[in-house]
Design a protein around this motif. Structure first.
Motif, short mmCIF file in Angstrom:
data_model
loop_
_atom_site.label_atom_id
_atom_site.label_comp_id
_atom_site.label_asym_id
_atom_site.label_seq_id
_atom_site.Cartn_x
_atom_site.Cartn_y
_atom_site.Cartn_z
N MET A 5 10.41 1.01 -1.21
CA MET A 5 9.72 2.30 -1.29
C MET A 5 9.46 2.69 -2.74
O MET A 5 8.45 3.29 -3.03
CB MET A 5 10.54 3.38 -0.60
CG MET A 5 10.63 3.20 0.90
SD MET A 5 9.07 3.41 1.72
CE MET A 5 8.92 5.17 1.62
N SER A 6 10.36 2.36 -3.64
CA SER A 6 10.16 2.76 -5.03
C SER A 6 9.02 2.01 -5.69
O SER A 6 8.50 2.44 -6.70
CB SER A 6 11.46 2.55 -5.83
OG SER A 6 11.77 1.18 -5.89
N MET A 7 8.60 0.86 -5.12
CA MET A 7 7.49 0.11 -5.69
C MET A 7 6.16 0.83 -5.49
O MET A 7 5.22 0.60 -6.20
CB MET A 7 7.42 -1.29 -5.08
CG MET A 7 8.55 -2.18 -5.51
SD MET A 7 8.35 -3.78 -4.75
CE MET A 7 9.94 -4.49 -5.06
N CYS A 8 6.08 1.67 -4.48
CA CYS A 8 4.88 2.43 -4.20
C CYS A 8 5.16 3.88 -4.54
O CYS A 8 5.98 4.52 -3.89
CB CYS A 8 4.48 2.28 -2.74
SG CYS A 8 2.94 3.12 -2.31
N ASP A 9 4.55 4.39 -5.58
CA ASP A 9 4.76 5.77 -6.00
C ASP A 9 4.58 6.69 -4.81
O ASP A 9 3.56 6.67 -4.13
CB ASP A 9 3.74 6.11 -7.11
CG ASP A 9 3.90 7.51 -7.65
OD1 ASP A 9 4.63 8.33 -7.06
OD2 ASP A 9 3.26 7.79 -8.69
N GLN A 10 5.58 7.52 -4.53
CA GLN A 10 5.54 8.39 -3.37
C GLN A 10 4.41 9.41 -3.44
O GLN A 10 4.01 9.95 -2.43
CB GLN A 10 6.89 9.09 -3.21
CG GLN A 10 7.98 8.14 -2.77
CD GLN A 10 7.64 7.47 -1.45
OE1 GLN A 10 7.53 8.12 -0.43
NE2 GLN A 10 7.45 6.17 -1.45
N LYS A 87 -4.81 3.28 -5.04
CA LYS A 87 -4.79 1.93 -5.60
C LYS A 87 -4.40 0.90 -4.55
O LYS A 87 -4.47 -0.29 -4.79
CB LYS A 87 -3.82 1.85 -6.78
CG LYS A 87 -4.24 2.70 -7.97
CD LYS A 87 -5.47 2.15 -8.61
CE LYS A 87 -5.83 2.91 -9.87
NZ LYS A 87 -7.13 2.53 -10.38
N ARG A 88 -3.92 1.38 -3.38
CA ARG A 88 -3.47 0.51 -2.29
C ARG A 88 -4.26 0.88 -1.04
O ARG A 88 -4.25 2.03 -0.62
CB ARG A 88 -1.97 0.67 -2.08
CG ARG A 88 -1.18 0.24 -3.30
CD ARG A 88 0.29 0.63 -3.19
NE ARG A 88 0.96 0.43 -4.45
CZ ARG A 88 1.49 -0.72 -4.85
NH1 ARG A 88 1.45 -1.77 -4.07
NH2 ARG A 88 2.08 -0.82 -6.02
N ILE A 89 -4.91 -0.14 -0.46
CA ILE A 89 -5.83 0.10 0.65
C ILE A 89 -5.57 -0.91 1.76
O ILE A 89 -5.47 -2.11 1.49
CB ILE A 89 -7.30 -0.01 0.16
CG1 ILE A 89 -7.56 1.00 -0.97
CG2 ILE A 89 -8.27 0.18 1.32
CD1 ILE A 89 -8.82 0.74 -1.75
N LEU A 90 -5.49 -0.41 2.98
CA LEU A 90 -5.39 -1.26 4.16
C LEU A 90 -6.69 -1.16 4.92
O LEU A 90 -7.15 -0.06 5.23
CB LEU A 90 -4.23 -0.81 5.05
CG LEU A 90 -4.14 -1.47 6.43
CD1 LEU A 90 -3.93 -2.98 6.30
CD2 LEU A 90 -3.02 -0.85 7.24
N THR A 140 3.50 -4.93 3.09
CA THR A 140 2.91 -5.74 2.02
C THR A 140 2.33 -4.85 0.93
O THR A 140 2.52 -5.11 -0.27
CB THR A 140 1.82 -6.67 2.60
OG1 THR A 140 2.45 -7.58 3.51
CG2 THR A 140 1.11 -7.43 1.52
N LEU A 141 1.62 -3.80 1.33
CA LEU A 141 1.02 -2.88 0.36
C LEU A 141 2.08 -2.24 -0.53
O LEU A 141 1.82 -1.94 -1.69
CB LEU A 141 0.22 -1.80 1.07
CG LEU A 141 -1.16 -2.21 1.53
CD1 LEU A 141 -1.73 -1.17 2.50
CD2 LEU A 141 -2.10 -2.40 0.35
N GLN A 142 3.25 -2.01 0.01
CA GLN A 142 4.30 -1.38 -0.77
C GLN A 142 5.09 -2.38 -1.62
O GLN A 142 5.62 -2.01 -2.66
CB GLN A 142 5.26 -0.65 0.18
CG GLN A 142 4.56 0.51 0.87
CD GLN A 142 5.44 1.12 1.91
OE1 GLN A 142 6.42 1.77 1.57
NE2 GLN A 142 5.11 0.90 3.17
#
Length: 175
Positions: A5-10, A87-90, A140-142
């Motif tokens: 979770m910390s890899m993807c800014d909340q 910056k992250r898109i599904l 994966t996105l995270q």
């Protein structure tokens, strides 16, 4: 907070984009049998059930079988990817032309992480792979810390340019 979770800014929201495909299909009974129609984005049903703990928005670009997706649709998809602050898109997409759409995006969107996924059976079917594939793609996105265009199918995450679809099994695999 977990390390993933910390890899993807909340504060960063993930953008989920619907293009259609089997994942979003329903097969309503008609007078002459069954006919498919692409309906509301399956991720709107999947993610609340999965209790996903990240912020996200859902946008529909088109609601088509992937064999009917045109370069105009792909350009609209690329434009949405470029215009979003995410910056992250599904991207949920039909499996037949998923790799072609990934190739198209790779020449236009270079500074974001985009993951394409879909399903072999509609989300509304009990034996669907949709929930697994969407959950895997969200993870994966995270977890990934790079940008690029990836395919998340069959428990694999593959850079689009290294991805192929096995003609015998229909499964996505690394070249």
């Amino acid at each position: 907070m977990s390390s993933i979770m910390s890899m993807c800014d909340q504060k960063e929201r993930i953008l989920l984009i619907q293009t259609g495909g089997t994942i979003d299909k329903e097969y309503p009974k008609t007078n002459l049998g069954y006919a498919f129609e692409v309906t509301d984005a399956a991720v709107r049903r999947i993610l609340p059930r999965a209790r996903v703990g990240v912020a996200y928005d859902v946008k529909t670009i088109c609601q088509k079988d992937s064999q009917d997706i045109s370069d105009v649709d792909r350009e609209n998809l690329a434009k949405a990817c470029l215009e979003t602050p995410s910056k992250r898109i599904l991207v949920t997409h039909g499996t037949d032309t998923m790799i072609e759409t990934a190739a198209y995006l790779s020449s236009r969107v270079v500074d974001k992480l985009i993951v394409l996924t879909g399903a072999f059976l509609p989300e509304t079917f009990k034996s669907t792979d949709a929930e697994f594939n969407v959950g895997f793609a969200m993870g994966t996105l995270q977890a990934l810390t790079t940008h690029g265009i990836f395919i998340a199918m069959n428990g694999h995450i593959i850079l689009w340019s290294e991805c192929t679809r096995n003609k015998d099994t229909g499964m996505f695999e690394k070249k």
